[in-house]
Enzyme design. Structure first.
Site, short mmCIF file in Angstrom:
data_model
loop_
_atom_site.label_atom_id
_atom_site.label_comp_id
_atom_site.label_asym_id
_atom_site.label_seq_id
_atom_site.Cartn_x
_atom_site.Cartn_y
_atom_site.Cartn_z
N LYS A 1 0.85 -1.19 0.00
CA LYS A 1 0.00 0.00 0.00
C LYS A 1 0.88 1.24 0.00
CE LYS A 1 -4.47 0.82 0.06
NZ LYS A 1 -5.54 -0.03 -0.49
N GLY B 1 -20.10 7.23 2.18
CA GLY B 1 -19.01 7.43 1.22
C GLY B 1 -19.58 7.38 -0.17
N ASN C 1 -15.63 6.24 -5.62
CA ASN C 1 -15.65 5.12 -6.55
C ASN C 1 -16.48 3.96 -6.00
OD1 ASN C 1 -14.57 2.36 -7.27
ND2 ASN C 1 -13.63 3.55 -8.90
N ALA C 2 -16.17 3.52 -4.79
CA ALA C 2 -16.85 2.35 -4.23
C ALA C 2 -18.32 2.67 -3.90
CB ALA C 2 -16.11 1.87 -2.98
P1 NAD Z 1 -12.89 7.77 -3.22
O1 NAD Z 1 -11.81 8.75 -3.00
O2 NAD Z 1 -13.35 7.53 -4.60
O3 NAD Z 1 -14.16 8.15 -2.32
C1 NAD Z 1 -14.09 8.33 -0.94
C2 NAD Z 1 -15.45 8.83 -0.49
O4 NAD Z 1 -15.48 8.86 0.93
C3 NAD Z 1 -15.76 10.25 -0.96
O5 NAD Z 1 -17.11 10.35 -1.33
C4 NAD Z 1 -15.51 11.08 0.30
O6 NAD Z 1 -16.24 12.28 0.32
C5 NAD Z 1 -15.99 10.12 1.35
N1 NAD Z 1 -15.47 10.43 2.68
C6 NAD Z 1 -14.22 10.80 3.03
N2 NAD Z 1 -14.18 11.03 4.37
C7 NAD Z 1 -15.42 10.77 4.85
C8 NAD Z 1 -16.00 10.81 6.12
N3 NAD Z 1 -15.28 11.18 7.19
N4 NAD Z 1 -17.33 10.49 6.25
C9 NAD Z 1 -18.05 10.12 5.16
N5 NAD Z 1 -17.55 10.07 3.91
C10 NAD Z 1 -16.25 10.39 3.77
O7 NAD Z 1 -12.39 6.41 -2.53
P2 NAD Z 1 -12.82 4.93 -2.88
O8 NAD Z 1 -11.86 4.38 -3.85
O9 NAD Z 1 -14.28 4.89 -3.15
O10 NAD Z 1 -12.49 4.21 -1.48
C11 NAD Z 1 -13.43 4.18 -0.41
C12 NAD Z 1 -13.06 3.04 0.52
O11 NAD Z 1 -13.04 1.83 -0.24
C13 NAD Z 1 -11.66 3.14 1.15
O12 NAD Z 1 -11.67 2.57 2.43
C14 NAD Z 1 -10.81 2.30 0.22
O13 NAD Z 1 -9.63 1.84 0.84
C15 NAD Z 1 -11.79 1.19 -0.08
N6 NAD Z 1 -11.46 0.45 -1.29
C16 NAD Z 1 -11.49 1.03 -2.52
C17 NAD Z 1 -11.17 0.28 -3.64
C18 NAD Z 1 -11.22 0.84 -5.02
O14 NAD Z 1 -11.05 0.07 -5.98
N7 NAD Z 1 -11.50 2.13 -5.21
C19 NAD Z 1 -10.82 -1.07 -3.50
C20 NAD Z 1 -10.83 -1.64 -2.23
C21 NAD Z 1 -11.14 -0.86 -1.14
#
Ligand code: NAD
Length: 434
Positions: A124, A236, A239-240
């Site tokens: 990571k 959140g 992306n996810a």
């Molecule tokens: P992202 O940057 O696309 O989105 C993050 C989202 O979380 C945003 O909407 C942001 O506003 C919100 N956020 C941030 N702080 C917050 C808070 N305190 N309260 C509520 N919302 C909040 O990120 P992502 O890629 O969607 O990742 C989100 C989670 O999924 C993370 O834990 C990441 O490690 C995990 N994840 C993502 C992937 C991937 O392929 N993108 C894969 C595995 C795990």
């Protein structure tokens, strides 16, 4: 542990402090391993080895800002364990990033790749920065500076990053480009989550959420829950989270009644329309202020009486403080580490069905692995083929977790750990590491 550091004399942030919630996600990751190790009677040397990353690189990055000044950023790349294959894991750009968060996330990647039986290890990366306050040109210079520093420990056979919180396919493209310059030839396979035009995989965009949705379908079948019309809430909206909104409606016919982001949440008991909320977020930068909903706090959203709750933001949001108030029947952990071990116990005793992060969000790394395979062969699959292969992988992993939970009489997370840790331990043993 090889510990290569390059520290700056002064810094706005101390990169060694804990995450702002004062919960140390790495301690959580170690505690989860300790619990599994005790049940499995894991060899003590293997256990100790797995409690720590094999390697860490700490980097200091001077970046020219648009106003002509130079800002110094701190970043990390952690390689937890590569006994089963090259390290794999995303890069976060976040103002609250800490080395302990990156260590935890690298550790969880080792378990995730093992649980999905993907021939990769766990890594990571992260940079302490606030991308929301930076221009595209500044972000590009920061991304390239990071790769110039950590590139020496990356490579398609060594360590392959991907997007994570606040990093995007565009950032992956800059990073792949910088790494290719360093090598003197195109090395698109060094990074996944790239745009399609640069060797990205069809189906990578929503793979994390899609994998989670497949798991929810499996879990609902196990507990006899009808998902059609069932209510769900998503914390959140990146992306996810936003993809989970789309797919929960499209694939499971669920009703999404609340979603949130870092600015707050929105609630509508009649359901939130994906296209309308997505368009509002694109326009305003947040889901808040959406006209066909009322406001709800992030804390309130977690406690809604829903069939399925998707934490899809950051770690340590479900703790011993709020676990007793969580009313969701299924918690589908799209985020990494959203539930602390103390909360896990409370929820398990209440009968909540948790689909742990190791499994629930593993669709991302699975399709990232498909992307690596396609890059290596220079031959690309149709989206339908990616979906079918992903579904098969997720179902197989769900079954091995479920059967292990039954065999050891433990909750899903512990079962997922037992499957993953035993696979990694077997590889280390065969290699003669203990
Ligand atoms: P992202 O940057 O696309 O989105 C993050 C989202 O979380 C945003 O909407 C942001 O506003 C919100 N956020 C941030 N702080 C917050 C808070 N305190 N309260 C509520 N919302 C909040 O990120 P992502 O890629 O969607 O990742 C989100 C989670 O999924 C993370 O834990 C990441 O490690 C995990 N994840 C993502 C992937 C991937 O392929 N993108 C894969 C595995 C795990």
């Amino acid at each position: 542990m090889t510990h290569i550091t390059a520290s700056a004399p002064c810094s706005m942030h101390d990169p060694f402090v804990k995450s702002p919630s004062q919960r140390d996600p790495f301690k959580t990751a170690q505690k989860q391993l300790d619990e599994a190790a005790a049940i499995m009677k894991l060899d003590p040397a293997a256990h100790e080895l797995l409690r720590w990353p094999l390697r860490e690189l700490h980097v200091t990055l001077p970046v020219r800002m648009d106003n002509g000044s130079t800002r110094i950023f701190h970043g990390f790349r952690v390689q937890h364990n590569d006994s089963r294959g090259p390290n794999k894991g995303g890069i976060r750009f976040h103002p609250d990033e800490t080395i302990d968060t990156v260590r935890a996330l690298a550790t969880w990647m080792t378990w995730k790749t093992a649980l999905l039986d993907i021939p990769l290890g766990g890594g990571k990366g992260g940079v302490i920065c606030d991308p929301k306050t930076m221009s595209d040109a500044e972000l590009e210079r920061l991304s390239r500076a990071y790769i110039r520093q950590v590139g020496r420990i990356l490579g398609p056979d060594k360590d392959i990053p991907a997007p994570d919180v606040y990093t995007t396919p565009r950032i992956m493209a800059w990073m792949a480009d910088e790494y290719s310059f360093m090598q003197g030839n195109n090395e698109f396979g060094v990074i996944t989550g790239k745009p399609l035009a640069l060797g990205g995989s069809a189906g990578r965009g929503d793979a994390t959420a899609r994998g989670g949705i497949y798991c929810v379908r499996e879990a609902a079948a196990e507990i006899g829950m009808n998902l059609a019309g069932a209510e769900t809430a998503i914390q959140g909206y990146g992306n996810a989270g936003s993809s989970a909104h789309k797919l929960a409606v499209e694939l499971l016919c669920m009703k999404v009644i609340a979603v949130s982001d870092s600015k707050g949440g929105i609630y509508n008991p009649d359901g939130l329309d994906y296209k309308a909320v997505h368009a509002h977020k694109q326009k305003t930068g947040s889901v808040t202020g959406f006209s066909e909903a009322t406001a709800i706090t992030n804390e309130g959203l977690l406690e809604l009486d829903v069939a399925v709750l998707f934490p899809a933001a950051l770690e340590s949001v479900i703790t011993e403080t709020n676990a007793a108030n969580i009313r969701a029947k299924i918690i589908a952990e799209l985020a990494n580490g959203p539930t602390t071990p103390e909360a896990d116990t409370i929820l398990y005793n209440k009968g909540t069905h948790i689909i742990p992060d190791l499994l629930c969000n593993a669709g991302g790394v699975t399709v990232s692995w498909f992307e690596m395979v396609q890059n290596a062969y220079g031959y690309y699959w149709e989206k339908e083929e990616v979906h079918a292969r992903l579904e098969k992988k997720m179902k197989t992993a769900f079954r091995s977790m479920y059967e292990t939970a039954g065999k050891y009489h433990v909750h899903n997370r512990l079962a997922a750990y037992i499957v993953a840790v035993s696979r990694v331990a077997e590889a280390m043993k065969l290699r003669g590491w203990f």
